[in-house]
Structure formats: C-alpha cells, structure tokens
Design an enzyme around this catalytic site. Sequence first.
Site, PDB file in Angstrom:
ATOM      1  N   MET A  34      -0.864   4.991  -0.374  1.00 31.39           N
ATOM      2  CA  MET A  34       0.530   5.149  -0.787  1.00 31.39           C
ATOM      3  C   MET A  34       0.598   5.873  -2.132  1.00 31.39           C
ATOM      4  SD  MET A  34       2.616   1.893   0.565  1.00 31.39           S
ATOM      5  CE  MET A  34       2.052   0.723  -0.646  1.00 31.39           C
ATOM      6  N   GLY A  35      -0.484   6.549  -2.519  1.00 29.68           N
ATOM      7  CA  GLY A  35      -0.498   7.264  -3.786  1.00 29.68           C
ATOM      8  C   GLY A  35      -0.813   6.338  -4.942  1.00 29.68           C
ATOM      9  N   HIS A  41      -9.380   3.852  -4.612  1.00 25.41           N
ATOM     10  CA  HIS A  41      -9.066   4.833  -3.568  1.00 25.41           C
ATOM     11  C   HIS A  41     -10.132   5.939  -3.523  1.00 25.41           C
ATOM     12  CE1 HIS A  41      -4.881   3.388  -4.611  1.00 25.41           C
ATOM     13  NE2 HIS A  41      -4.865   3.254  -3.300  1.00 25.41           N
ATOM     14  N   GLN A  65       7.320  -1.171   4.467  1.00 28.76           N
ATOM     15  CA  GLN A  65       6.491  -2.331   4.148  1.00 28.76           C
ATOM     16  C   GLN A  65       6.898  -3.039   2.864  1.00 28.76           C
ATOM     17  OE1 GLN A  65       2.869   0.321   3.973  1.00 28.76           O
ATOM     18  NE2 GLN A  65       2.211  -1.111   2.405  1.00 28.76           N
ATOM     19  N   GLN A 157      -4.586  -7.287   5.026  1.00 32.55           N
ATOM     20  CA  GLN A 157      -4.244  -6.003   5.660  1.00 32.55           C
ATOM     21  C   GLN A 157      -5.413  -5.519   6.522  1.00 32.55           C
ATOM     22  OE1 GLN A 157      -2.059  -2.594   3.822  1.00 32.55           O
ATOM     23  NE2 GLN A 157      -4.095  -1.783   3.460  1.00 32.55           N
ATOM     24  N   MET A 188      -9.188  -3.338  -9.134  1.00 30.73           N
ATOM     25  CA  MET A 188      -8.327  -2.172  -9.386  1.00 30.73           C
ATOM     26  C   MET A 188      -7.152  -2.186  -8.416  1.00 30.73           C
ATOM     27  SD  MET A 188     -10.613   0.935 -10.566  1.00 30.73           S
ATOM     28  CE  MET A 188     -11.804   0.712 -11.871  1.00 30.73           C
ATOM     29  N   SER A 189      -5.970  -1.879  -8.956  1.00 35.35           N
ATOM     30  CA  SER A 189      -4.754  -1.878  -8.146  1.00 35.35           C
ATOM     31  C   SER A 189      -3.757  -0.946  -8.808  1.00 35.35           C
ATOM     32  CB  SER A 189      -4.170  -3.296  -8.099  1.00 35.35           C
ATOM     33  OG  SER A 189      -2.817  -3.253  -7.695  1.00 35.35           O
TER      34      SER A 189
HETATM   35  O1  PAF Z   1      -2.931  -0.144   1.520  1.00 37.88           O
HETATM   36  C1  PAF Z   1      -2.023   0.702   1.435  1.00 37.88           C
HETATM   37  O2  PAF Z   1      -1.972   1.523   0.510  1.00 37.88           O
HETATM   38  C2  PAF Z   1      -0.942   0.725   2.493  1.00 37.88           C
HETATM   39  O3  PAF Z   1      -0.595  -0.544   2.914  1.00 37.88           O
HETATM   40  C3  PAF Z   1      -1.277   1.637   3.693  1.00 37.88           C
HETATM   41  C4  PAF Z   1      -2.472   1.115   4.467  1.00 37.88           C
HETATM   42  C5  PAF Z   1      -1.562   3.041   3.207  1.00 37.88           C
HETATM   43  C6  PAF Z   1      -0.086   1.695   4.656  1.00 37.88           C
HETATM   44  O4  PAF Z   1       1.041   2.191   4.030  1.00 37.88           O
END
Ligand code: PAF
Length: 300
Positions: A34-35, A41, A65, A157, A188-189
């Site tokens: 989600m950037g 990431h 979401q 998730q 990290m978040s």
């Molecule tokens: O983990 C995330 O960043 C989001 O939940 C995902 C998997 C990209 C779905 O929008």
Amino acid sequence: MPAKTYDTIAGLRGALYARRAAGAGLSVGFVPTMGALHEGHVSLVRRAVSENDITVVSIFLNPLQFDESADLDSYPKTLDADVRLCGEAGADLIFCPSVREVYPDGASTRVEMDGPTDVLCGKSRPRHFSGVLTVVSKLFHIVEPDAAYFGEKDAQQLAVIRKLVRDLNMPVTIVGCPTVREADGLAMSSRNTHLNADERKAATCLFRALAAAREKLGDAAARSGAPRGEGEWASLAAKVADAARAVLDAEPLARTEYVELLDAETLAPLNDSSKAALCAIAVQIGQTRLIDNMRFSLDG
Ligand code: PAF
C-alpha cells in the site's frame, strides 16, 4: 533496465504479456503493497527479485480494507520515494492504479471468509479482511504471479491469504518473509512514522512483551512438558498471554487491544495437533495502532 510504472490494468497486462512472451517459462514474483515503503517492504522485493525472472510490485492504498476513514486519510503517501525504492531493489514493473481503476463504478463483489478473519484484528475491524481478500484476489487475477511475497509481521493477513489461495485453488505460491526490526526490536511499519519521540520509546514494549511470552512458554514447557487436551492448552495460552500483558500494562503510553496465543496456522485455540503457536499483540500508542507477533515451534 529501470522499473516501469503502469497505472492501468491494460497497460500492466500488456507489459507482462510482452515480457512473458520473451522467454518460455519465465517466472513472475509479485509484492503487493500500500506504499509508504520501508526496509521490510524492500526485503520482500529483494526476495522476489532473487527468486523470479520478473518482479512486479503494486502500490495501491486500498480503501476497502480501512474500517475508519480517518485511518485511511492519515496513511502516509510517498509515491515518488516508493517507486525509487522499488527500482533500487530490482523490481521490473510497478503497478500504481487509481481507486477508480481497481474499483470502477458498480464493482460490488467482495471476497468473504469465515474463521480466521473473525479473531484478533478481525474483532475490532470487521470489514478489514474482506477488503484485503478482495483486493489481493483482484491483484492476483491482474498479475497472475507464480509467487507472491508477504511479511510475517502481518501474521493474520498471511494466514488468511494462505487459506484464500487453498480454498479457491489459486495457482500462486505464497511466500512468508521474516519481520524486519529496528535495532531495539520494534517491527518496521509504515505507521511508525506517526509516533512522536516518547511514543517511539514506548513502542518497544511490543517486542519486550513478545520476549516475555517466549520466556514463559519455555519455562512452562521445561516444567511440565507438552500440554494435553483443551484445558491444559487453554491454561498455557492464558499464562503466556498474561506474561506478555504484564509488560504492556507497565508501559503508561500503551493501551492493549489484545494479546493472544493461538495455533499459528489456523488461528484457532491451541490443541494437541498444533505444530506452532503464534503470540499476537495489538496495542494503541497515542493515535497509532501497532501490531506484532512471534511464532513458536511446538515440535519436541
Ligand atoms: O499488507 C498490505 O500492505 C496490504 O494489506 C495488502 C496486502 C497490500 C493489500 O492491500
């Protein structure tokens, strides 16, 4: 070759078609995001690049979401930096569509799941996982990856996406990647940027609480061996969760939403056939909600 960005489904599909046509059997790795990208990431993108011929990253802030619009509005948006990071990590194609491109007028189909979506974060965020499952399903149909990479930090998730793929026979391998932590243990978040200096210090309580859970579990196993039956498992889970909760309660800036010890695969209560336990935590620090978890093998 630098990463190319696409904001339409047709554009991305065309580019993927051309790349796949260049060589038989080329594998596609996919990292949905989600950037507001950080080292966590980047580690997913690097892993995908190292294991596939073509790597696609999506950057899409999925409104479906978010249970609260304030949470969506305050989510950090850093598209230029994100595109640069993906390119530096070796991504080939970046998909950054608009909300309208992903959900055109009239799009009303939703993916729902019973069971693991109802516990932990699902209790306070009733629409969240349906939003995740819907967008991930759509992205899998658009990209058609061989493998997709998700962080273990979002353990719930990851568990529900593994189940989605199993339940709907989707031909994609789900790869869980280790949580990347700061030097003091904080996972990290993208949300960490919301913490002020005092909150940032307080946020280490999540990792400290997980360490206390690990210690308690080790002690309990050493003292009385493996539990047997529902009652013994429930009592062990409560003791371990209490040890973690005590650490969180000692932090004045932290408000605990949940601490639970569950079966790591099914997110159901631990039982005699559980192979691993997941200690999962959600805490509110100031305006910021943080989650973290640790997985413990129960073998031997
Ligand atoms: O983990 C995330 O960043 C989001 O939940 C995902 C998997 C990209 C779905 O929008």
